[in-house]
Design an enzyme around this catalytic site. Structure first.
Site, PDB file in Angstrom:
ATOM      1  N   GLY A 307      67.894  39.398  -4.122  1.00 47.17           N
ATOM      2  CA  GLY A 307      69.343  39.235  -4.156  1.00 47.17           C
ATOM      3  C   GLY A 307      69.919  38.749  -2.841  1.00 47.17           C
ATOM      4  O   GLY A 307      71.135  38.748  -2.654  1.00 47.17           O
ATOM      5  N   LYS A 308      69.058  38.301  -1.929  1.00 48.69           N
ATOM      6  CA  LYS A 308      69.528  37.851  -0.619  1.00 48.69           C
ATOM      7  C   LYS A 308      69.890  36.367  -0.613  1.00 48.69           C
ATOM      8  O   LYS A 308      70.604  35.899   0.273  1.00 48.69           O
ATOM      9  CB  LYS A 308      68.467  38.165   0.441  1.00 48.69           C
ATOM     10  CG  LYS A 308      68.229  39.665   0.578  1.00 48.69           C
ATOM     11  CD  LYS A 308      67.013  40.013   1.410  1.00 48.69           C
ATOM     12  CE  LYS A 308      66.789  41.526   1.405  1.00 48.69           C
ATOM     13  NZ  LYS A 308      65.573  41.924   2.146  1.00 48.69           N
ATOM     14  N   ILE A 309      69.370  35.654  -1.593  1.00 45.03           N
ATOM     15  CA  ILE A 309      69.737  34.263  -1.845  1.00 45.03           C
ATOM     16  C   ILE A 309      70.136  34.174  -3.309  1.00 45.03           C
ATOM     17  O   ILE A 309      69.426  34.685  -4.179  1.00 45.03           O
ATOM     18  CB  ILE A 309      68.566  33.307  -1.542  1.00 45.03           C
ATOM     19  CG1 ILE A 309      68.215  33.366  -0.044  1.00 45.03           C
ATOM     20  CG2 ILE A 309      68.897  31.879  -1.952  1.00 45.03           C
ATOM     21  CD1 ILE A 309      67.034  32.510   0.347  1.00 45.03           C
TER      22      ILE A 309
END
Length: 336
Positions: A307-309
């Site tokens: 969920g960081k990109i």
């Protein structure tokens, strides 16, 4: 039985797409025209070409007044090299909004404003280099007198930080510490400061985060400073910087993450973007491998799983030495 010829010359389906093509040198007259072909050359040239298009898209949005907050992360060796001046220019021109780096990315920037690093060689007698007091970063030589000179500036700077903390009644965060270092450079150093990242970050009010600020010569100087002064206390606050960094991601309409190398700067940036559902644009330049499970080698697609990109983000990874490709990337985007 299938004939050998039919096996070798098996009929294929038609493939739609961009034809592979490089520049015909009689028809190009500038580096800019050569770079226009990169997306069509293949291999890592295609990745560089895509990075150019992603960053151009970000710049076009910003030129129209749309908010895309640009996070730039890099390891210390980037500043050891001549990429330092390119990054300083980007900060000066307002192309970067947030920086995350390692301790070496701070101290080496300051040291270079005092005395330059020297181009050397990879193949040397390192034991003899040690005897001569010359440190080596790849083929870049850093004589110890650079650090001796650095200490002459750091001790009075630490004294100033102590006074500031006493007046405020609380410690500076690492980003505030670095901001004050930029102010100190502005007051104490000569013209060479104008090629410094820290200096221009101070002038343009661009925060520089360094969660591991003691992991280098600054830490060495802090050790000497504290040991020589007994119980005199100088504290650098890391906890409040994580709030500031995360909120810079959370409050942005869109974010772009440009990361040279891996390690702490890479993760600090993409992890901050986790709190907003991921970054919208990402450009990685790395030589790290993905198959050892390291953060440094993790491709952008792995960041999607965390969920960081964002799943629909525009991203690319260039497997290359940043000193080879980053100047071309910046030059092409900024000229466009």
């Amino acid at each position: 039985m299938t004939e050998p010829k039919d096996i070798v010359l098996k009929e294929s389906e038609e493939v739609e797409g961009t034809p592979i093509e490089g520049p015909w040198l009689d028809e190009v007259s500038s580096l800019e025209e050569v770079l226009d072909y990169y997306e069509r050359i293949g291999f890592q040239a295609t990745h560089l070409g895509k990075a150019i298009e992603i960053w151009k898209k970000v710049e076009e949005k910003r030129a129209r007044g749309e908010e895309v907050r640009v996070f730039l992360g890099y390891t210390s060796n980037i500043i050891s090299s001549g990429l330092r001046e390119i990054i300083a220019w980007l900060v000066k021109e307002g192309k970067v909004d947030v920086i995350v780096t390692t301790a070496g990315g701070i101290e080496e920037d300051f040291i270079k404003a005092l005395k330059p690093f020297i181009l050397g060689d990879w193949n040397v007698n390192d034991a003899l280099m040690r005897e001569k007091g010359i440190n080596r970063i790849g083929n870049i030589f850093v004589p110890n007198d650079r650090y001796i000179e650095f200490e002459k500036y750091m001790i009075p700077f630490f004294e100033r930080v102590l006074e500031i903390e006493k007046e405020r009644g609380k410690p500076l965060t690492a980003s505030e510490f670095i901001y004050e270092m930029g102010r100190f450079m502005d007051e104490k150093l000569g013209k060479e400061k104008e090629k410094s990242v820290i200096y221009w970050a101070y002038k343009r009010n661009v925060p520089i985060f360094c969660p591991a600020i003691t992991d280098g010569s600054i830490g060495d100087m802090l050790y000497f400073f504290k040991e020589e002064r007994g119980d005199r206390e100088l504290i650098i606050d890391i906890a409040n910087d994580i709030v500031k960094l995360n909120n810079l991601a959370v409050t942005a309409k869109e974010t772009a993450s440009i990361i040279l190398g891996g390690s702490l700067p890479k993760h600090a940036i993409i992890n901050a973007n986790l709190f907003r559902g991921g970054t919208d644009y990402a450009i990685y330049v790395t030589t790290a491998i993905p198959w050892d499970g390291s953060l440094s080698g993790a491709p952008p697609s792995e960041g999607v799983s965390w969920g960081k990109i964002r799943a629909k983000a525009d991203y690319v990874e260039i497997w290359a030495d940043a000193t080879l490709v980053f100047p071309l990337l910046v030059w092409k985007v900024m000229r466009s």
